[in-house]
Design a protein around this motif. Structure first.
Motif, PDB file in Angstrom:
ATOM      1  N   VAL A 180       0.858  -1.180   0.000  1.00  0.00           N
ATOM      2  CA  VAL A 180       0.000   0.000   0.000  1.00  0.00           C
ATOM      3  C   VAL A 180       0.900   1.237   0.000  1.00  0.00           C
ATOM      4  O   VAL A 180       1.647   1.476   0.962  1.00  0.00           O
ATOM      5  CB  VAL A 180      -0.931   0.014   1.219  1.00  0.00           C
ATOM      6  N   PHE A 181       0.899   1.968  -1.083  1.00  0.00           N
ATOM      7  CA  PHE A 181       1.676   3.217  -1.200  1.00  0.00           C
ATOM      8  C   PHE A 181       0.774   4.405  -0.902  1.00  0.00           C
ATOM      9  O   PHE A 181      -0.394   4.434  -1.313  1.00  0.00           O
ATOM     10  CB  PHE A 181       2.254   3.370  -2.607  1.00  0.00           C
ATOM     11  N   ARG A 182       1.320   5.379  -0.193  1.00  0.00           N
ATOM     12  CA  ARG A 182       0.599   6.614   0.093  1.00  0.00           C
ATOM     13  C   ARG A 182       1.347   7.765  -0.585  1.00  0.00           C
ATOM     14  O   ARG A 182       2.572   7.924  -0.396  1.00  0.00           O
ATOM     15  CB  ARG A 182       0.509   6.847   1.601  1.00  0.00           C
ATOM     16  N   VAL A 183       0.611   8.548  -1.345  1.00  0.00           N
ATOM     17  CA  VAL A 183       1.194   9.660  -2.093  1.00  0.00           C
ATOM     18  C   VAL A 183       0.333  10.899  -1.853  1.00  0.00           C
ATOM     19  O   VAL A 183      -0.855  10.790  -1.536  1.00  0.00           O
ATOM     20  CB  VAL A 183       1.270   9.343  -3.606  1.00  0.00           C
ATOM     21  N   PRO A 188      -8.859  16.393   1.081  1.00  0.00           N
ATOM     22  CA  PRO A 188      -8.721  17.084   2.377  1.00  0.00           C
ATOM     23  C   PRO A 188      -7.737  16.401   3.306  1.00  0.00           C
ATOM     24  O   PRO A 188      -7.000  17.065   4.024  1.00  0.00           O
ATOM     25  CB  PRO A 188     -10.146  17.060   2.935  1.00  0.00           C
ATOM     26  N   GLU A 189      -7.738  15.071   3.281  1.00  0.00           N
ATOM     27  CA  GLU A 189      -6.797  14.386   4.165  1.00  0.00           C
ATOM     28  C   GLU A 189      -5.360  14.489   3.679  1.00  0.00           C
ATOM     29  O   GLU A 189      -4.434  14.129   4.399  1.00  0.00           O
ATOM     30  CB  GLU A 189      -7.198  12.911   4.330  1.00  0.00           C
ATOM     31  N   GLY A 190      -5.145  14.935   2.448  1.00  0.00           N
ATOM     32  CA  GLY A 190      -3.825  15.225   1.930  1.00  0.00           C
ATOM     33  C   GLY A 190      -3.080  14.041   1.360  1.00  0.00           C
ATOM     34  O   GLY A 190      -2.057  14.218   0.707  1.00  0.00           O
ATOM     35  N   MET A 191      -3.511  12.825   1.553  1.00  0.00           N
ATOM     36  CA  MET A 191      -2.812  11.651   1.036  1.00  0.00           C
ATOM     37  C   MET A 191      -3.841  10.703   0.427  1.00  0.00           C
ATOM     38  O   MET A 191      -5.010  10.636   0.838  1.00  0.00           O
ATOM     39  CB  MET A 191      -2.061  10.925   2.149  1.00  0.00           C
TER      40      MET A 191
END
Length: 798
Positions: A180-183, A188-191
């Motif tokens: 699971v990659f977060r970019v 609103p949550e920014g990622m």
């Protein structure tokens, strides 16, 4: 303390299609460092081209560029052109035995100009020296790597969580894993999250792996799902990811995020300054505890004591860790260049930075960063240390320091260039001075008395010794030349000034000059004229030269002699010798010798139309009282008489002087005569005088009138002694340092004749010469048997 253990190296030949050979001793070096293999190959061993291969059970693999980064291999050339290789223990194709012993078979393949390849195999084996930490992050030059424990974590490690296992495919393994990659996003949550199977992550440039005890993620910088952020003004590259994998039919979630600072170092004065954020938010959920910082070089950490000894400085300021490395500090590598004639240095430093901490998610994280630092083409003027010793009379200078790629090729002293060996033969000492850090300097020593050292008198008995030199240095490998000039001076109060003494002799005025200690500094003037060989020859001076002095006799009536006064007691003359500094023209010494010479007869014509005459009547028979003589005007009588001589002084426009014009000269004529009185009772008186001497002067119609001295007979020539003849007589002589110019083969004729031609004539009643006649015969250059001279000084009657 860093533990370095030598790798067990086995030289093998396993590839059937290449020529295997043994690497010569000294051409390579290997080490087992904390978490990686370290190899280095000398630049002069590498071929025209080369490559680095690795071998495992599946075959031989060539690793270049992106593939090497993804697999955990970092390869590059250091500042000296040596090949340096770092390989992670968790890299591809490494044989991992229980995460405690690691083996790697590598091949260095050299190719020559003809395309023939030679392979050199190395079997490397390294044990693990320190246990694995729960989480370890590596920021290499070309990749980022993170590994975490795969086992069930302790209760205080919330970075690993249990969750129900979803259905998996029948073959299991990595194919069932997910990442699971977060970019960053505009949400609103920014990622935003993106879940990918492991196979897809591999295609995007990420290596997902597992060992007996650990899971890992590795990727190159600038990968597809990485992003950058600013933390305390420092640019950081981040891969934020979670790895989902199966453990005993239960799905385990492991945080495998990694972040690395990618900001460049900068120069701050003479220090290289590198900043790291103390806390990287993507990796560190607060609170942070149990922190420890360590520095190292070439991948190995150093003790705090060695860090301080080498001058490295680590400070925490405003949430940043500031690391300062002095330019040229031990552990780095200096490379020399010549840029537009200026000596410059490049500094390379392979910094190893390690940070350990505990946070709310991980019991312990160990962060390692490999940051090669370089400063290119920084002008570095070599330091010249002048250790000249006046008491020892020796110049001593050290130039440096230089790295090992700089060599002294020659030196130039004054205008003379010489190699190292030639300098030693000429009495200039050269030496290389080594320093503990591997650099060196060059020492030059020369005595003050060396012929290439110039000397200058600066007054008060001080002499300035000057050594003007240029060091010529060559920079490896292109033999670029750098020239460093130096001008060394030393003022020493050791000057003995020349000394002049004088005396009078029957032949003339004798002067003796002792040279002192700086004979080349002075210019000698005699009577206002520079003393040179032309003056010596024209004046007929008699010379005698010795090692420490020379003497000179100036004959009466010679050039350089000044006439002060004339009386019946003699002719008063002076000879002046002056010494001037050649460079400043300052008069340093002046000496005058005064002498009085007996003169029987003499005629002097002064520029102001005054005539001085001494007449001797001793040859007249019967004897004549000189006070009875007169000029043509009977009122003009002698101003002084003594014995048979009388002294007259009169003006050419008086005393019955006759004036006639002959060509371009005015002739003034008069007589010194005696008219006898007839005896009582005699009426016959002789028609001619008993004693008569014509006197007079000749001056140019248009021209400068000068003092002219006329004697009735030429003095016997004083023998001219050449300095070479004096040397033959005195073995201790040397070439004369004061007399300028060249000696001529013969004495010159001319210019002793004057523009004015004085004349005298003795006449006896019988018209025979009384005491030898003075002929009244004129020619262009004077009369034979007479010696007219002229001088700018006026002559007075004493």
């Amino acid at each position: 303390m860093t533990i370095r253990t030598c790798i067990c190296v086995f030289l093998l030949c396993l590839l059937p299609n290449c020529a295997a050979a043994t690497i010569p001793i000294g051409m390579f070096r290997t080490e087992c460092q904390d978490r990686h293999f370290w190899l280095s190959f000398k630049s002069n061993f590498l071929g025209q081209s080369f490559r680095f291969d690795v071998e495992d059970g599946t075959g031989v693999h060539t690793l270049l560029g992106q593939a090497a980064a993804e697999c955990g291999y970092n390869m590059g050339l250091d500042s000296w052109g040596n090949l340096v290789v770092r390989v992670s223990y968790l890299a591809c194709y490494v044989d991992n035995e229980n995460d405690s012993v690691f083996r790697l078979l590598v091949w260095l393949v050299n190719r020559d100009l003809e395309g023939v390849e030679t392979s050199y195999p190395l079997q490397l084996t390294c044990p693990l020296h320190h246990p694995w930490k729960p989480r370890e992050i590596i920021c290499e030059e070309n990749y980022m790597e993170v590994s975490a424990m795969k086992q069930v974590p302790p209760a205080n490690q919330t970075g690993l969580e249990w969750m129900p296992a979803p259905p998996v495919s029948s073959d299991g393994g990595l194919r069932e894993w997910r990442v699971v990659f977060r970019v960053p996003s505009d949400r609103p949550e920014g990622m935003k999250e993106q879940t990918l199977p492991v196979e897809m992550a591999h295609l995007l440039g990420y290596r997902i792996g597992t060992t007996d005890s650990r899971v890992l993620l590795r990727g190159s910088y600038g990968s597809r799902l990485s992003y950058k952020l600013q933390e305390k003004g420092i640019e950081v590259e981040v891969v934020s990811a979670t790895l989902l994998h199966k453990h005993h039919w239960t799905l385990l979630r492991a945080d495998v995020s990694v972040a690395c600072s990618i900001s460049k170092a900068s120069m701050d004065g003479d220090d290289i300054l590198l900043r790291f954020p103390r806390v990287l938010p993507p990796l560190v959920p607060p609170p942070v505890t149990n922190e420890r910082l360590r520095l190292g070089v070439d991948g190995a950490a150093l003790s705090d004591c060695i860090v301080r000894q080498r001058g490295y400085d680590v400070q925490e300021r405003d949430g940043l860790v500031e690391i300062r490395i002095p330019f040229g500090a031990e552990g780095g590598s200096i490379k020399s260049q010549v840029v537009e004639g200026q000596y410059s240095q490049s500094f390379y430093f392979d910094l190893f930075y390690m940070h350990q901490w505990a946070d709310s998610q991980w019991a312990l994280t160990e962060y390692r960063s490999f940051r090669p630092l370089s400063v290119l083409y920084l002008p570095r003027t070599p330091i010249l240390i002048n250790e000249t010793s006046v008491s020892e009379g020796q110049f001593s200078v050290t130039l440096g320091s230089f790295p090992r790629d700089v060599f002294l090729t020659n030196i130039t002293v004054g205008e003379q260039s010489m190699s190292w060996g030639e300098a030693e033969q000429m009495g200039v000492h050269l030496a290389q001075v080594p320093y503990p850090n591997g650099s060196h300097a060059y020492l030059l020593q020369s005595p003050f008395s060396h012929s290439l050292v110039s000397q200058k008198y600066i007054g008060e008995g001080y002499r300035r010794y000057t050594l003007a030199l240029t060091f010529t240095l060559s920079v490896f490998p292109h033999s670029d030349l750098y020239h460093h000039p130096a001008n060394l001076e030393a003022d020493v109060q050791d000057v003995v000034l020349p000394n002049v003494t004088g005396s009078c002799s029957s032949k003339g005025v004798r002067l003796q000059l002792r040279y002192g200690t700086m004979d080349s500094q002075w210019e000698v003037y005699l009577g206002g004229r520079r003393l040179d060989w032309e003056l010596v020859e024209l004046g007929g001076y008699a010379l005698e030269t010795r090692w420490d002095y020379f003497s000179m006799v100036v004959p009466l009536y010679a050039l350089g002699m000044d006439y002060e006064g004339l009386s019946l007691h003699g002719l008063a003359v002076t000879v002046s010798m002056t010494l001037e500094d050649k460079q400043t023209s300052k008069k340093e010494l002046s000496f005058t010798q005064r002498c009085v010479f007996d003169v029987k007869e003499l005629l002097v014509c002064l520029p102001d139309n005054t005539v001085l005459v001494i007449v001797d009547s001793s040859s007249v028979t019967p004897p004549l009282e000189p006070n009875l003589t007169t000029l043509l005007d009977p009122s003009c009588v002698p101003v002084e008489t003594e014995g048979t001589r009388s002294l007259y002084k009169f003006s050419l426009d008086s005393c019955g002087t006759a004036v006639t014009l002959e060509e371009d000269h005015i002739v003034y004529s008069n007589k010194v005569q005696f008219w006898p009185t007839a005896p009582f009772g005699l009426t016959h008186i002789a028609p001619n005088p008993r004693f008569s001497i014509p006197v007079g002067c000749i001056h140019p119609v248009n021209g400068t009138r000068t003092l002219t001295i006329y004697q009735p007979r030429a003095l016997q020539a004083w023998p001219y002694i050449r300095s070479s003849h004096s040397q033959h007589q005195h073995p201790g002589t040397r070439p004369h340092p004061f007399i300028q110019g060249r000696k001529r083969n013969r004495l010159p004729t001319g210019p002793l004749s004057s523009e004015v031609y004085p004349y005298l004539q003795h006449t006896h009643p019988d018209h025979h010469d009384a005491g030898g006649s003075w002929h009244h015969r004129r020619r262009k250059l004077g009369w034979p048997g007479v010696q007219p001279l002229h001088n700018i000084n006026e002559l007075s009657v004493e």
